[in-house]
Enzyme design. Structure first.
Site, PDB file in Angstrom:
ATOM      1  N   ASN A   9      31.654 -32.718  -4.670  1.00 33.42           N
ATOM      2  CA  ASN A   9      31.243 -33.521  -5.828  1.00 33.42           C
ATOM      3  C   ASN A   9      30.913 -34.941  -5.422  1.00 33.42           C
ATOM      4  O   ASN A   9      31.448 -35.458  -4.434  1.00 33.42           O
ATOM      5  CB  ASN A   9      32.382 -33.622  -6.856  1.00 33.42           C
ATOM      6  CG  ASN A   9      32.638 -32.317  -7.585  1.00 33.42           C
ATOM      7  OD1 ASN A   9      31.746 -31.474  -7.700  1.00 33.42           O
ATOM      8  ND2 ASN A   9      33.854 -32.144  -8.067  1.00 33.42           N
ATOM      9  N   ASP A  11      31.838 -38.353  -6.790  1.00 31.31           N
ATOM     10  CA  ASP A  11      32.834 -38.907  -7.720  1.00 31.31           C
ATOM     11  C   ASP A  11      32.378 -40.274  -8.223  1.00 31.31           C
ATOM     12  O   ASP A  11      32.152 -41.195  -7.422  1.00 31.31           O
ATOM     13  CB  ASP A  11      34.188 -39.067  -7.014  1.00 31.31           C
ATOM     14  CG  ASP A  11      34.918 -37.748  -6.865  1.00 31.31           C
ATOM     15  OD1 ASP A  11      34.401 -36.705  -7.312  1.00 31.31           O
ATOM     16  OD2 ASP A  11      36.029 -37.757  -6.296  1.00 31.31           O
ATOM     17  N   LEU A 214      55.090 -31.615  -6.627  1.00 31.01           N
ATOM     18  CA  LEU A 214      55.572 -32.238  -7.866  1.00 31.01           C
ATOM     19  C   LEU A 214      55.330 -33.744  -7.876  1.00 31.01           C
ATOM     20  O   LEU A 214      56.072 -34.490  -8.516  1.00 31.01           O
ATOM     21  CB  LEU A 214      57.068 -31.937  -8.027  1.00 31.01           C
ATOM     22  CG  LEU A 214      57.435 -30.453  -8.148  1.00 31.01           C
ATOM     23  CD1 LEU A 214      58.945 -30.257  -8.102  1.00 31.01           C
ATOM     24  CD2 LEU A 214      56.871 -29.852  -9.444  1.00 31.01           C
ATOM     25  N   THR A 241      44.140 -39.733  -7.336  1.00 31.68           N
ATOM     26  CA  THR A 241      42.997 -38.836  -7.102  1.00 31.68           C
ATOM     27  C   THR A 241      43.041 -38.322  -5.659  1.00 31.68           C
ATOM     28  O   THR A 241      43.160 -39.108  -4.722  1.00 31.68           O
ATOM     29  CB  THR A 241      41.663 -39.590  -7.319  1.00 31.68           C
ATOM     30  OG1 THR A 241      41.709 -40.242  -8.572  1.00 31.68           O
ATOM     31  CG2 THR A 241      40.483 -38.631  -7.276  1.00 31.68           C
ATOM     32  N   ASP A 245      44.924 -32.817  -2.813  1.00 31.02           N
ATOM     33  CA  ASP A 245      43.985 -32.269  -1.813  1.00 31.02           C
ATOM     34  C   ASP A 245      44.383 -32.717  -0.406  1.00 31.02           C
ATOM     35  O   ASP A 245      44.288 -31.951   0.556  1.00 31.02           O
ATOM     36  CB  ASP A 245      42.554 -32.748  -2.116  1.00 31.02           C
ATOM     37  CG  ASP A 245      42.094 -32.313  -3.502  1.00 31.02           C
ATOM     38  OD1 ASP A 245      42.528 -31.241  -3.963  1.00 31.02           O
ATOM     39  OD2 ASP A 245      41.313 -33.060  -4.128  1.00 31.02           O
TER      40      ASP A 245
END
Ligand SMILES: OC[C@H]1O[C@H](O)[C@H](O)[C@@H]1O
Length: 302
Positions: A9, A11, A214, A241, A245
């Site tokens: 993507n 961003d 978490l 963000t 990942d």
């Protein structure tokens, strides 16, 4: 070599005083465009960690710079196709507390054809890893073909959608879930204790190694009767963000290096803790030397 069938993507990141509310018009105080997409972020993180990863994705022809950036970070990009469709993009708001809200346009990420999928999976050697997330089309076919070929599947069901329930998740060798995804997969209530989520996941997927992330509450590894907890690192998040990942890419690079689950968790958590202190998606992913320094000398390392 790990093969990552994943989104790429552009961003568009807006810094805002708070996440925009329904009906509200809000001015942002910073705007930038960068490379993102859960797939691309995970490939970059894995490459920066020193892992061997080949990204399999689709990008609009005018955005070849994104493919070049992935290549410069060490990702094999010969399977990233430049196509006559708009690239996928994300509109990301990040508030002053580091929380985000993401709106996706899948674009080229949803243009995979059956013929292309079948041909690519036929190139993967049985026993190799295939990683995927939930931002590309045709996942049921990818799962079926990969399973039939004896490819090891690592899956991150993000973003969670109803379609995930229809996937043969028992085919996954490794599953990465955050709290929301674990709750959706198990049907357990919001705020269920981590141990209850893990027990429910183990009942549903007994042959799958599961990593439950978490955020500020740490991360868990579970397989059979083995469970390991990784405590959170004490950092202040500026932008979460791509933290998940980063965690996944670093974890998989450690798996590729044959490290035990506790070391995989520690490296992944350290990399994610560095990423949340920086703005952006791929821009925030640390390289292996930075992570190594923190592992050796702690967060105050020079
Ligand atoms: O996980 C973060 C990513 O989610 C979306 O895919 C955005 O592109 C962003 O880079």
């Amino acid at each position: 070599m790990l093969h990552n069938f994943g989104s790429i993507n552009l961003d568009h990141v807006y810094r805002v005083p708070h996440l925009v509310r329904p009906g509200e018009t809000l001015a942002s105080h910073d705007y930038r465009v960068g490379l993102g997409g859960k797939g691309a972020n995970q490939s970059l993180a894995m490459a920066r960690a020193g892992g061997r990863v080949r990204h399999w994705g689709r990008l609009g022809r005018q955005d070849a710079w994104a493919r070049d950036l992935m290549a410069r970070s060490g990702v094999a990009v010969d399977s990233v196709a430049l196509v006559d469709e708009p690239s996928g993009h994300a509109i990301i708001q990040v508030d002053d507390q580091g929380e985000n809200a993401i709106l996706l346009f899948p674009g080229a990420n949803h243009g995979f054809t059956t013929a292309d999928l079948d041909a690519r999976i036929a190139e993967i050697a049985p026993g190799d890893w295939l990683l995927t997330q939930n931002e590309c089309n045709a996942l049921p076919r990818v799962f079926a073909r990969a399973q039939a070929r004896g490819v090891k599947i690592a899956f991150n069901p993000a973003p969670m959608t109803d379609e995930v329930a229809g996937l043969p998740l028992a085919a996954c060798r490794l599953l990465f879930v955050n709290r929301g995804e674990a709750e959706a997969l198990t049907g357990l209530a919001t705020d269920a204790p981590a141990e209850a989520l893990l027990a429910a996941l183990a009942r549903r997927l007994p042959a799958t190694e599961t990593v439950l992330t978490l955020g500020g509450d740490g991360a868990w590894y579970q397989y059979g009767d083995q469970r390991h907890f990784q405590p959170p690192l004490p950092v202040v998040a500026r932008d979460t963000t791509a933290a998940g990942d980063t965690f996944i890419g670093y974890y998989l690079a450690a798996v590729q290096a044959d490290l035990p689950p506790t070391a995989c968790l520690e490296r992944a958590a350290t990399a994610a803790a560095l990423a949340v202190q920086r703005l952006g998606a791929t821009e925030s992913i640390p390289d292996a030397a930075e992570v190594e320094r923190v592992l050796r000398h702690g967060l105050d390392a020079p």
